[in-house]
Design an enzyme around this catalytic site. Structure first.
Site, PDB file in Angstrom:
ATOM      1  N   VAL A 224       0.861  -1.188   0.000  1.00 36.16           N
ATOM      2  CA  VAL A 224       0.000   0.000   0.000  1.00 36.16           C
ATOM      3  C   VAL A 224       0.895   1.235   0.000  1.00 36.16           C
ATOM      4  O   VAL A 224       1.836   1.331   0.796  1.00 36.16           O
ATOM      5  CB  VAL A 224      -0.932   0.000   1.229  1.00 36.16           C
ATOM      6  CG1 VAL A 224      -1.728   1.287   1.314  1.00 36.16           C
ATOM      7  CG2 VAL A 224      -1.873  -1.198   1.162  1.00 36.16           C
TER       8      VAL A 224
ATOM      9  N   HIS B 140     -18.755 -41.029  16.102  1.00 33.90           N
ATOM     10  CA  HIS B 140     -19.299 -40.861  14.744  1.00 33.90           C
ATOM     11  C   HIS B 140     -20.742 -40.405  14.846  1.00 33.90           C
ATOM     12  O   HIS B 140     -21.485 -40.953  15.654  1.00 33.90           O
ATOM     13  CB  HIS B 140     -19.235 -42.182  13.994  1.00 33.90           C
ATOM     14  CG  HIS B 140     -19.907 -42.109  12.647  1.00 33.90           C
ATOM     15  ND1 HIS B 140     -19.334 -41.450  11.581  1.00 33.90           N
ATOM     16  CD2 HIS B 140     -21.114 -42.584  12.228  1.00 33.90           C
ATOM     17  CE1 HIS B 140     -20.157 -41.532  10.542  1.00 33.90           C
ATOM     18  NE2 HIS B 140     -21.245 -42.207  10.907  1.00 33.90           N
TER      19      HIS B 140
HETATM   20  P1  NAI Z   1      -1.687  -9.843  12.072  1.00 28.21           P
HETATM   21  O1  NAI Z   1      -0.263  -9.845  12.413  1.00 28.21           O
HETATM   22  O2  NAI Z   1      -2.508 -11.053  12.299  1.00 28.21           O
HETATM   23  O3  NAI Z   1      -1.875  -9.510  10.519  1.00 28.21           O
HETATM   24  C1  NAI Z   1      -1.349  -8.365   9.943  1.00 28.21           C
HETATM   25  C2  NAI Z   1      -1.255  -8.607   8.451  1.00 28.21           C
HETATM   26  O4  NAI Z   1      -0.977  -7.377   7.823  1.00 28.21           O
HETATM   27  C3  NAI Z   1      -0.138  -9.572   8.069  1.00 28.21           C
HETATM   28  O5  NAI Z   1      -0.655 -10.540   7.203  1.00 28.21           O
HETATM   29  C4  NAI Z   1       0.899  -8.683   7.418  1.00 28.21           C
HETATM   30  O6  NAI Z   1       1.632  -9.356   6.416  1.00 28.21           O
HETATM   31  C5  NAI Z   1       0.032  -7.589   6.841  1.00 28.21           C
HETATM   32  N1  NAI Z   1       0.686  -6.296   6.665  1.00 28.21           N
HETATM   33  C6  NAI Z   1       1.566  -5.683   7.495  1.00 28.21           C
HETATM   34  N2  NAI Z   1       1.891  -4.466   7.000  1.00 28.21           N
HETATM   35  C7  NAI Z   1       1.187  -4.304   5.846  1.00 28.21           C
HETATM   36  C8  NAI Z   1       1.083  -3.259   4.895  1.00 28.21           C
HETATM   37  N3  NAI Z   1       1.770  -2.124   5.038  1.00 28.21           N
HETATM   38  N4  NAI Z   1       0.275  -3.444   3.821  1.00 28.21           N
HETATM   39  C9  NAI Z   1      -0.427  -4.600   3.665  1.00 28.21           C
HETATM   40  N5  NAI Z   1      -0.372  -5.610   4.556  1.00 28.21           N
HETATM   41  C10 NAI Z   1       0.422  -5.471   5.634  1.00 28.21           C
HETATM   42  O7  NAI Z   1      -2.282  -8.554  12.817  1.00 28.21           O
HETATM   43  P2  NAI Z   1      -3.773  -8.075  13.045  1.00 28.21           P
HETATM   44  O8  NAI Z   1      -4.701  -8.812  12.156  1.00 28.21           O
HETATM   45  O9  NAI Z   1      -3.740  -6.596  13.013  1.00 28.21           O
HETATM   46  O10 NAI Z   1      -4.026  -8.547  14.526  1.00 28.21           O
HETATM   47  C11 NAI Z   1      -3.197  -8.066  15.600  1.00 28.21           C
HETATM   48  C12 NAI Z   1      -3.002  -9.096  16.651  1.00 28.21           C
HETATM   49  O11 NAI Z   1      -4.219  -9.358  17.327  1.00 28.21           O
HETATM   50  C13 NAI Z   1      -2.507 -10.397  16.072  1.00 28.21           C
HETATM   51  O12 NAI Z   1      -1.191 -10.580  16.500  1.00 28.21           O
HETATM   52  C14 NAI Z   1      -3.390 -11.445  16.628  1.00 28.21           C
HETATM   53  O13 NAI Z   1      -2.643 -12.382  17.340  1.00 28.21           O
HETATM   54  C15 NAI Z   1      -4.350 -10.736  17.569  1.00 28.21           C
HETATM   55  N6  NAI Z   1      -5.684 -11.176  17.209  1.00 28.21           N
HETATM   56  C16 NAI Z   1      -6.028 -12.472  17.465  1.00 28.21           C
HETATM   57  C17 NAI Z   1      -7.242 -12.958  17.089  1.00 28.21           C
HETATM   58  C18 NAI Z   1      -7.551 -14.371  17.338  1.00 28.21           C
HETATM   59  O14 NAI Z   1      -6.829 -15.007  18.086  1.00 28.21           O
HETATM   60  N7  NAI Z   1      -8.593 -14.925  16.762  1.00 28.21           N
HETATM   61  C19 NAI Z   1      -8.240 -12.123  16.436  1.00 28.21           C
HETATM   62  C20 NAI Z   1      -7.767 -10.791  16.179  1.00 28.21           C
HETATM   63  C21 NAI Z   1      -6.545 -10.351  16.581  1.00 28.21           C
END
Ligand code: NAI
Ligand code: FAD
Length: 465
Positions: free
Chosen positions: A236, A443
């Site tokens: 981006v 099952h």
């Molecule tokens: P994330 O680390 O999961 O994903 C961020 C994504 O953004 C990555 O795929 C990365 O490659 C991409 N990215 C980074 N910079 C970018 C850019 N400039 N342009 C385009 N893509 C880019 O982080 P997210 O989704 O923000 O979540 C944060 C944290 O919250 C995570 O570490 C996660 O562990 C936690 N979380 C956990 C959940 C769960 O356990 N179900 C649900 C939501 C959040």
């Protein structure tokens, strides 16, 4: 006031640490700057996002699968303000529950910003002024905040983080999601299910790229069916708020034509950063390492009576990881010898199908040059999945080529979030794929796919394929 332990931050790390310390007989203070307890997870994270995921899933099924199940209803209409209201009620019930637990465990809750004066004195500042408390030990559990793009701050109206995305009062016409990680895919699918066009721009070549790559590929296929669009491998370059419109520009990493997307909301979900603003770490000489508080194996900082846990320290930013660390520090302070196996902390993405995984990914095993074998089994071959019409997904088992020990369990499919606990148990007890393959699985269940994938890994002999 004099405490044995003061915990700063009331998220799943902090409140669990406080409870475990109290159970072990310590006099505990818990400091939280917001009026409700529970931190990111309960207020603006795990719980509200799951409430909206559940509501939007019901809506989607009412419009897409009820008819085939033989349920005729008028075309359902989404009532987003009601969905958000219900979500707030779910949050309230949970945060009230934490307040109750604090009373039950005789933990003193102080509302205000906690700031370290010296290693035994914490100032608490609120609208009523500042008071100091003294303490033998400190546990820092101040969590994390969304990371903004370096060139486009959150304006909280059009360029939003997950916090605002959990409070929208209208269904976006076109939501552009930057970052195809956990938040992007969970909240992106909420809005795709209730009628928004959702476009995800991800820098890497896969969605949810920290998980086994098969999971990202399958998730992309499944969520395309919701109408979600993806630009993977795109960087981006600009995000602009134009009033009622937001414009996102990106270019393919490996060359090619740049894209320009126009939407009404841009959700930036590119990760989170540890939060230590105003904590006064410099007063006791703690310097951040890559933005996080450095700790040793006992979660002790460079100051001997000060510990740190959860999102503010290294490792996965997950609620259950923070909780385990809270318990670990409390037990360590009580003279016990607790231990966390970080490799066995499961990760879950609550899309539909859900994605869940524990242990090593195939890519990690390749990197380690470890000899491994794989076994997979698709949901579409399960009687249970045909009955529920949840045919998307698979289970992938990775096992040591020589010993057959399970090294990784990766599931995409219905109820994967709950099923992964079986993978954790198996791996904690160092089961082989054959051990699991020989256990009776009820099952018809989705868990039969785990048994069959283990059979496939053990001797390439699944029964139902
Ligand atoms: P994330 O680390 O999961 O994903 C961020 C994504 O953004 C990555 O795929 C990365 O490659 C991409 N990215 C980074 N910079 C970018 C850019 N400039 N342009 C385009 N893509 C880019 O982080 P997210 O989704 O923000 O979540 C944060 C944290 O919250 C995570 O570490 C996660 O562990 C936690 N979380 C956990 C959940 C769960 O356990 N179900 C649900 C939501 C959040
Ligand atoms: P936090 O929960 O961030 O809590 C820190 C607390 O400290 C906050 O309440 C903050 O106000 C307080 N604080 C900070 N500084 C001070 C100070 N100086 N004085 C007083 N108080 C202070 N994880 C999962 O495992 N499963 C999920 O399904 C999941 N879904 C998520 C969905 C979203 C949208 C988001 C954003 C996150 C999600 N997470 C999920 C991640 C999870 O919320 C975090 O990993 C978890 O909350 C971390 O817990 P913590 O205790 O370290 O910090």
């Amino acid at each position: 006031m004099q405490y044995q332990v003061t915990v700063i931050g009331s998220g799943p790390g902090g409140y669990v640490a406080a409870i475990r310390c109290a159970q072990l007989g310590m006099k505990v203070a818990l400091i939280e700057k917001y009026p409700t307890l529970g931190g990111t997870c309960l207020n603006v994270g795990c719980i509200p996002s799951k409430a909206l995921l559940d509501s939007s899933e019901h809506f989607y099924n009412a419009g897409h699968t009820f008819k085939e199940h033989g349920i005729d209803i008028p075309t359902p209409v989404v009532n987003l303000p009601q969905m958000i209201k219900r979500k707030r009620e779910v949050v309230k019930a949970n945060v009230d529950g934490i307040a109750f637990l604090m009373k039950k465990n005789k933990i003193d809750v102080h509302t205000g910003v906690g700031s370290i004066i010296d290693k035994n004195t914490i100032a608490i500042t609120s609208a009523e002024g500042t008071k100091n408390i003294t303490t033998e030990k400190v546990i820092i559990a101040t969590g994390s905040k969304p990371t903004p793009l370096p060139f486009a701050a959150f304006d909280k109206k059009r360029i939003i983080s997950s916090t605002e995305a959990l409070e929208l009062q209208e269904v976006p016409k076109h939501m552009i999601v930057i970052g195809g990680g956990v938040i992007g895919m969970e909240l992106g699918s909420v809005y795709a299910r209730i009628g928004a066009k959702v476009t995800v721009v991800e820098f890497l070549d896969s969605l949810i790229p920290t998980m086994d790559l098969t999971m990202g590929k399958e998730l992309q296929k499944a969520t395309k069916k919701l109408g979600m669009e993806f630009f993977l491998g795109h960087k981006v370059t600009a995000v602009e708020n134009k009033g009622k419109e937001v414009i996102v520009k990106a270019e393919p990493k490996n060359g090619g034509a740049a894209i320009e997307l126009k939407g009404d909301y841009c959700l930036v979900s590119i990760g989170r950063r540890a939060y230590t603003d105003g904590l006064g770490l410099e007063k006791i000489g703690i310097a951040l390492d890559k933005g996080k508080i450095p700790v040793n194996d006992h979660l002790q900082t460079t100051v001997d009576n000060v510990y740190a846990i959860g999102d503010v320290v290294r490792g996965a930013m997950l609620a259950h990881k923070a909780e385990e660390e809270g318990v670990m520090v409390a037990e360590y302070l009580a003279g016990q010898k607790p231990h966390i196996n970080y490799n066995l902390i499961p990760g879950v993405v609550y899309t539909w199908p859900e994605v869940a995984s524990v242990g090593y990914t195939e890519e990690q095993l390749k990197e380690q040059s470890r000899a491994y074998k794989t076994g997979s089994f698709p949901y579409k071959a399960l009687g249970r999945a045909r009955a529920s019409m949840d045919l998307d997904g698979l289970v992938k088992i990775l096992a040591d080529k020589n010993t057959d020990e399970i090294l990784g369990v990766h599931i995409i499919g219905a109820r994967a979030a709950d099923m992964i606990a079986a993978g954790v148990v198996a791996m904690e007890y160092r089961a082989s794929a054959e051990d699991v393959a020989r256990m009776s699985h009820a099952h018809p269940t989705y868990m039969e796919a785990v048994k069959e994938a283990c059979l496939a890994a053990t001797a390439a002999r699944p029964i139902h394929m």
